[in-house]
Design a protein around this motif. Sequence first.
Motif, short mmCIF file in Angstrom:
data_model
loop_
_atom_site.label_atom_id
_atom_site.label_comp_id
_atom_site.label_asym_id
_atom_site.label_seq_id
_atom_site.Cartn_x
_atom_site.Cartn_y
_atom_site.Cartn_z
N LEU A 91 -3.15 2.49 -15.16
CA LEU A 91 -2.41 1.86 -14.04
C LEU A 91 -2.66 2.61 -12.73
O LEU A 91 -2.85 1.98 -11.68
CB LEU A 91 -0.90 1.85 -14.34
N LEU A 92 -2.68 3.95 -12.80
CA LEU A 92 -2.90 4.72 -11.58
C LEU A 92 -4.31 4.47 -11.03
O LEU A 92 -4.50 4.34 -9.81
CB LEU A 92 -2.70 6.22 -11.85
N ALA A 93 -5.29 4.38 -11.95
CA ALA A 93 -6.67 4.13 -11.51
C ALA A 93 -6.76 2.75 -10.85
O ALA A 93 -7.36 2.61 -9.76
CB ALA A 93 -7.63 4.23 -12.70
N ILE A 94 -6.12 1.75 -11.46
CA ILE A 94 -6.16 0.39 -10.89
C ILE A 94 -5.46 0.39 -9.53
O ILE A 94 -5.95 -0.17 -8.55
CB ILE A 94 -5.48 -0.63 -11.86
N PHE A 95 -4.30 1.06 -9.48
CA PHE A 95 -3.53 1.12 -8.22
C PHE A 95 -4.37 1.75 -7.11
O PHE A 95 -4.43 1.25 -5.99
CB PHE A 95 -2.23 1.90 -8.44
N TYR A 96 -5.04 2.84 -7.46
CA TYR A 96 -5.86 3.53 -6.45
C TYR A 96 -7.00 2.64 -5.97
O TYR A 96 -7.30 2.57 -4.77
CB TYR A 96 -6.41 4.84 -7.03
N LEU A 97 -7.64 1.93 -6.92
CA LEU A 97 -8.76 1.07 -6.54
C LEU A 97 -8.28 -0.10 -5.66
O LEU A 97 -8.97 -0.50 -4.73
CB LEU A 97 -9.47 0.52 -7.79
N LEU A 98 -7.10 -0.63 -5.95
CA LEU A 98 -6.60 -1.79 -5.19
C LEU A 98 -5.97 -1.40 -3.86
O LEU A 98 -6.20 -2.03 -2.84
CB LEU A 98 -5.55 -2.57 -6.01
N VAL A 99 -5.15 -0.32 -3.88
CA VAL A 99 -4.36 0.01 -2.70
C VAL A 99 -4.92 1.21 -1.94
O VAL A 99 -4.83 1.28 -0.71
CB VAL A 99 -2.88 0.27 -3.11
N GLY A 100 -5.52 2.14 -2.65
CA GLY A 100 -6.10 3.34 -2.02
C GLY A 100 -5.04 4.34 -1.58
O GLY A 100 -3.86 4.21 -1.92
N GLN A 101 -5.49 5.33 -0.80
CA GLN A 101 -4.56 6.39 -0.38
C GLN A 101 -3.59 5.89 0.70
O GLN A 101 -3.98 5.09 1.55
CB GLN A 101 -5.37 7.56 0.17
N LYS A 102 -2.35 6.38 0.62
CA LYS A 102 -1.35 6.07 1.66
C LYS A 102 -1.67 6.99 2.84
O LYS A 102 -1.42 8.19 2.79
CB LYS A 102 0.05 6.36 1.09
N LYS A 103 -2.22 6.37 3.90
CA LYS A 103 -2.67 7.19 5.05
C LYS A 103 -1.52 7.42 6.03
O LYS A 103 -0.53 6.68 6.03
CB LYS A 103 -3.78 6.44 5.80
N LEU A 104 -1.71 8.39 6.91
CA LEU A 104 -0.75 8.58 8.00
C LEU A 104 -0.97 7.45 9.01
O LEU A 104 -2.11 7.13 9.35
CB LEU A 104 -0.98 9.94 8.67
#
Length: 318
Positions: A91-104
């Motif tokens: 789930l974390l891998a999918i989340f990262y691929l879809l949403v990416g890092q929460k930027k400033l």
Amino acid sequence: MLRIKWPSQILLVLALIFSGFANATPSDAKVAGFAGADYWQVVKKGDTGRTQDQGAEAGQLINVKGEEWRYWRNQWITPAGAYAIGGTLALLAIFYLLVGQKKLDHPRTGNLIERWKRLDRANHWTVAVLFIILAVSGLSILYGKFFLRTALGDSLWANYIMLCKLAHNYLGPLFVIGLLFMIVRWIKHNFFNRTDLMWFLKGGGIIGKAHPSAGYMNGGEKVWFWLLTIVGIIVCASGLVLDFQNFGQVRETMQIANLLHAAGSLILIAASFGHIYIGTIGTEGALEGMKTGYVDETWAKQHHDLWYEEVKGKSSND
Ligand code: HEM
């Protein structure tokens, strides 16, 4: 066909009968001879018998509850833990691929605010490193036999798993001390309030540009803290029961402790992946705070606006 060589094998059988069986004859057996069907029926029921050994349960040759323990451990906890850990990682891998890092959202100001004292950081990283060693060694003890043993070969596997067992047994009590210290030191930041309710209703702002308000800790961090406190204490207490067997624990106590310990640790390991993700690649700037003790004003305003205002209010009053 069984061929008995007289006299050495007969003597050996007699010696076994008079040493082993004579020491543990179930009280209810009322069996005149040794090792007859009646005798084994009583033994298999887990009945206790007489023995010269005075240790707890010494007279009970078979612990029937052990089968129940094996069933819960092998049929439920082992597969459920694998699904929980594998599922969280996926789930974390999918989340990262879809949403990416929460930027400033805004550039850094260069003004730094102290977030974590040296003692907080030392405590956090000690607990984190111990947790990772305990997780790797614990997972190896539970799952290693399925793949590591074939991959490493018997000799290397034997040494590796002995090292895991020693590390697990000796580092566990240190983790208990570190975790208790952390709980006592940080509990004041972690009581839930209305702000957290709103934070949860807005999904923690994990997707999109919304930033729900948060004080020193946000709702998600508080959940991690309480999970560590409640499940962590169960894991630590059961671990100590398993580690220090000199308080008269019987096998059933150890089996229950083992099940609680395994289930609780697997929950914490799966949840820790979420925490580590958010603290590293998931959120720009979060790791800086735990590394250096300071965060940029932009980060503080975006993720912990109420805390930021509190700190600013204090410093302008000074
Ligand atoms: C490599 C592993 C880890 C990393 C990169 C990491 C990173 C972080 C960061 C960046 C923070 C600060 C968040 C903020 O300033 O708001 C934090 C807080 C915290 N960490 Fe970790 N951490 C790791 C492992 C662990 C482990 C294993 C535990 C416990 C067993 C843990 C327990 C906590 C707790 C309790 C907090 C305070 C936040 C709260 O109360 O929920 N961390 N971590």
